[in-house]
Design a protein around this motif. Structure first.
Motif, short mmCIF file in Angstrom:
data_model
loop_
_atom_site.label_atom_id
_atom_site.label_comp_id
_atom_site.label_asym_id
_atom_site.label_seq_id
_atom_site.Cartn_x
_atom_site.Cartn_y
_atom_site.Cartn_z
N ASP A 245 42.74 46.57 29.06
CA ASP A 245 42.02 47.74 29.57
C ASP A 245 40.64 47.39 30.10
O ASP A 245 40.13 48.05 31.01
N ASP A 246 40.01 46.36 29.54
CA ASP A 246 38.66 45.97 29.95
C ASP A 246 38.66 44.83 30.96
O ASP A 246 37.65 44.15 31.15
N CYS A 247 39.78 44.60 31.61
CA CYS A 247 39.88 43.52 32.60
C CYS A 247 38.95 43.79 33.78
O CYS A 247 38.91 44.90 34.32
N VAL A 248 38.18 42.76 34.15
CA VAL A 248 37.33 42.88 35.34
C VAL A 248 37.83 41.95 36.44
O VAL A 248 37.11 41.68 37.41
N HIS A 249 39.06 41.43 36.29
CA HIS A 249 39.79 40.78 37.38
C HIS A 249 39.15 39.47 37.85
O HIS A 249 39.15 39.15 39.03
N ASP A 250 38.62 38.74 36.88
CA ASP A 250 38.02 37.45 37.21
C ASP A 250 38.85 36.33 36.58
O ASP A 250 39.68 35.70 37.26
N LEU A 251 38.69 36.11 35.28
CA LEU A 251 39.37 35.01 34.61
C LEU A 251 40.41 35.48 33.60
O LEU A 251 41.05 34.67 32.94
N GLU A 252 40.58 36.80 33.47
CA GLU A 252 41.48 37.35 32.45
C GLU A 252 42.95 37.10 32.81
O GLU A 252 43.33 37.15 33.99
N PRO A 253 43.80 36.83 31.80
CA PRO A 253 45.24 36.70 32.04
C PRO A 253 45.87 38.09 32.21
O PRO A 253 45.29 39.09 31.82
N GLY A 254 47.05 38.11 32.82
CA GLY A 254 47.77 39.37 32.97
C GLY A 254 47.07 40.35 33.88
O GLY A 254 47.22 41.57 33.72
N CYS A 255 46.34 39.84 34.87
CA CYS A 255 45.57 40.71 35.77
C CYS A 255 46.44 41.14 36.96
O CYS A 255 46.84 40.30 37.80
N HIS A 256 46.72 42.41 37.03
CA HIS A 256 47.55 42.95 38.12
C HIS A 256 46.82 42.87 39.46
O HIS A 256 47.46 42.70 40.51
N VAL A 257 45.50 43.00 39.44
CA VAL A 257 44.71 42.93 40.67
C VAL A 257 44.88 41.56 41.32
O VAL A 257 45.11 41.45 42.54
N LYS A 258 44.79 40.50 40.52
CA LYS A 258 44.94 39.14 41.08
C LYS A 258 46.35 38.93 41.63
O LYS A 258 46.53 38.23 42.64
N GLU A 259 47.33 39.53 41.00
CA GLU A 259 48.70 39.45 41.52
C GLU A 259 48.80 40.10 42.90
O GLU A 259 49.47 39.58 43.80
N MET A 260 48.12 41.23 43.06
CA MET A 260 48.15 41.94 44.34
C MET A 260 47.39 41.18 45.43
O MET A 260 47.72 41.27 46.60
N GLU A 262 47.25 37.88 45.49
CA GLU A 262 48.14 36.75 45.80
C GLU A 262 49.28 37.14 46.72
O GLU A 262 49.69 36.36 47.58
N ASN A 263 49.80 38.37 46.56
CA ASN A 263 50.90 38.78 47.44
C ASN A 263 50.42 39.49 48.70
O ASN A 263 51.24 39.96 49.51
N GLY A 264 49.11 39.56 48.88
CA GLY A 264 48.54 40.10 50.12
C GLY A 264 48.38 41.60 50.16
O GLY A 264 47.94 42.15 51.18
N THR A 265 48.69 42.29 49.07
CA THR A 265 48.54 43.76 49.05
C THR A 265 47.07 44.16 49.07
O THR A 265 46.69 45.14 49.72
N ILE A 266 46.25 43.41 48.33
CA ILE A 266 44.80 43.59 48.39
C ILE A 266 44.22 42.46 49.24
O ILE A 266 44.48 41.29 48.95
N PRO A 267 43.46 42.77 50.29
CA PRO A 267 42.92 41.73 51.16
C PRO A 267 42.06 40.72 50.37
O PRO A 267 41.24 41.12 49.53
N LYS A 268 42.26 39.45 50.68
CA LYS A 268 41.53 38.40 49.98
C LYS A 268 40.02 38.54 50.15
O LYS A 268 39.25 38.31 49.22
N SER A 269 39.60 38.93 51.35
CA SER A 269 38.16 39.06 51.60
C SER A 269 37.54 40.14 50.72
O SER A 269 36.43 39.99 50.22
N ARG A 270 38.27 41.24 50.53
CA ARG A 270 37.78 42.32 49.68
C ARG A 270 37.61 41.84 48.24
O ARG A 270 36.61 42.12 47.58
N TYR A 271 38.60 41.09 47.76
CA TYR A 271 38.55 40.59 46.39
C TYR A 271 37.42 39.59 46.22
O TYR A 271 36.68 39.63 45.23
N GLU A 272 37.26 38.68 47.16
CA GLU A 272 36.20 37.67 47.06
C GLU A 272 34.82 38.32 47.10
O GLU A 272 33.90 37.89 46.37
#
Length: 292
Positions: A245-260, A262-272
């Protein structure tokens, strides 16, 4: 008693636009405002009465928000204007500007100007990256996209923001009511038709616009690390499926944001660019903790 919106101040008086017929009237303020320390703001919705050819503001209706720079109330949305040709605004600046606006306003329209001199493939790529927002492809020079943008400004108070040189003034000038078009909009007061630096300008079809320097200084000092994701809608929406629940999508395991990502659903530039702001906030928080 009539209802209106304060659009400007002039030597102790205020100019009010009537909400029913759109006519302007110069109004005085009741003496009790000074006694109680009540300070009317541009954008205030007011009740007023007509006395001859002038009016008098009787009361200020509750505000739903107040921007600090410039001081204006009841803003409905921000219009963030950018260019990726001349000038070429980096996506990092786009994301930081939009994220900064998101701290104050939930409703943001993104305008990409100068599409007439921008490679079409780059225009489409920009639109896809920011599809989580309403994106308007505009050429202020040719008038392309102006009417579509105008429809989304009707009956609202909208503030314009964005880096210098991207064409905010040209876009606003093309939206103005005929009697306000000056062809010479200045950076501080939008030209000769205003009496103060802070004035709401009426656009064709109804609605008001204002250029604001309030979002040009991009700072995230007032944020906590876990709050940064709220400034990126696609990241925040995806965060609910993260393992923690407290995932901030950096180094945490099981991060759905990072999965998205990787599959291009969330633009890489936005995430970076999200990570860049996150690390900036963490660094400032760390310095603050050391001082304590």
């Amino acid at each position: 008693m009539k209802n209106g919106i304060i659009v400007s101040f002039n030597s102790g008086f205020v100019t009010v636009v009537d909400e029913s017929d759109g006519k302007e009237i110069l109004c005085s303020l009741r003496g009790r405002f000074k006694i109680t320390g009540t300070k009317p703001l541009v954008g205030d919705r007011v009740e007023y009465i007509v006395e001859g050819d002038r009016g008098r503001v009787e009361s200020i209706l509750p505000r739903h928000n107040v921007l600090e720079r410039p001081k204006v109330s009841n803003v409905d949305q921000a219009v963030a204007v950018f260019s990726i040709s001349t000038p070429m605004v980096p996506l990092s600046i786009v994301d930081r500007t939009v994220a900064n606006i998101s701290k104050t306003l939930a409703e943001i329209l993104i305008v990409l100007n100068k599409i007439d001199i921008t490679d079409r493939s780059k225009v489409e790529e920009f639109k896809k990256i920011y599809e989580v927002y309403k994106v308007f492809l505009v050429s202020a020079h040719l008038g392309t996209g102006i009417e579509d943008l105008r429809k989304n400004l009707e009956k609202k108070i909208s503030v314009f923001a964005g880096p210098s040189g991207v064409g905010k003034s040209s876009i606003i000038n093309s939206l103005l009511s005929a009697n306000l078009k000056t062809g010479n909009i200045s950076k501080t007061n939008f030209g000769k038709h205003t009496t103060t630096a802070v004035s709401l300008l009426k656009i064709e079809g109804g609605g008001f616009v204002l250029d604001t320097p309030g979002f040009t200084t991009v700072e995230f000092d007032d944020l906590k690390p876990e709050e940064v994701q709220k400034l990126f809608p696609e990241i925040f929406n995806a965060s609910h499926k993260c393992l923690f629940d407290d995932c901030v999508h950096d180094l945490e395991p099981g991060c759905h944001v990072k999965e998205m990502v990787e599959n291009g659903t969330i633009p890489k530039s936005r995430y970076e660019n999200y990570l860049s702001i996150l690390r900036e906030v963490r660094e400032k928080e760390g310095k603050f903790e050391k001082k304590r």
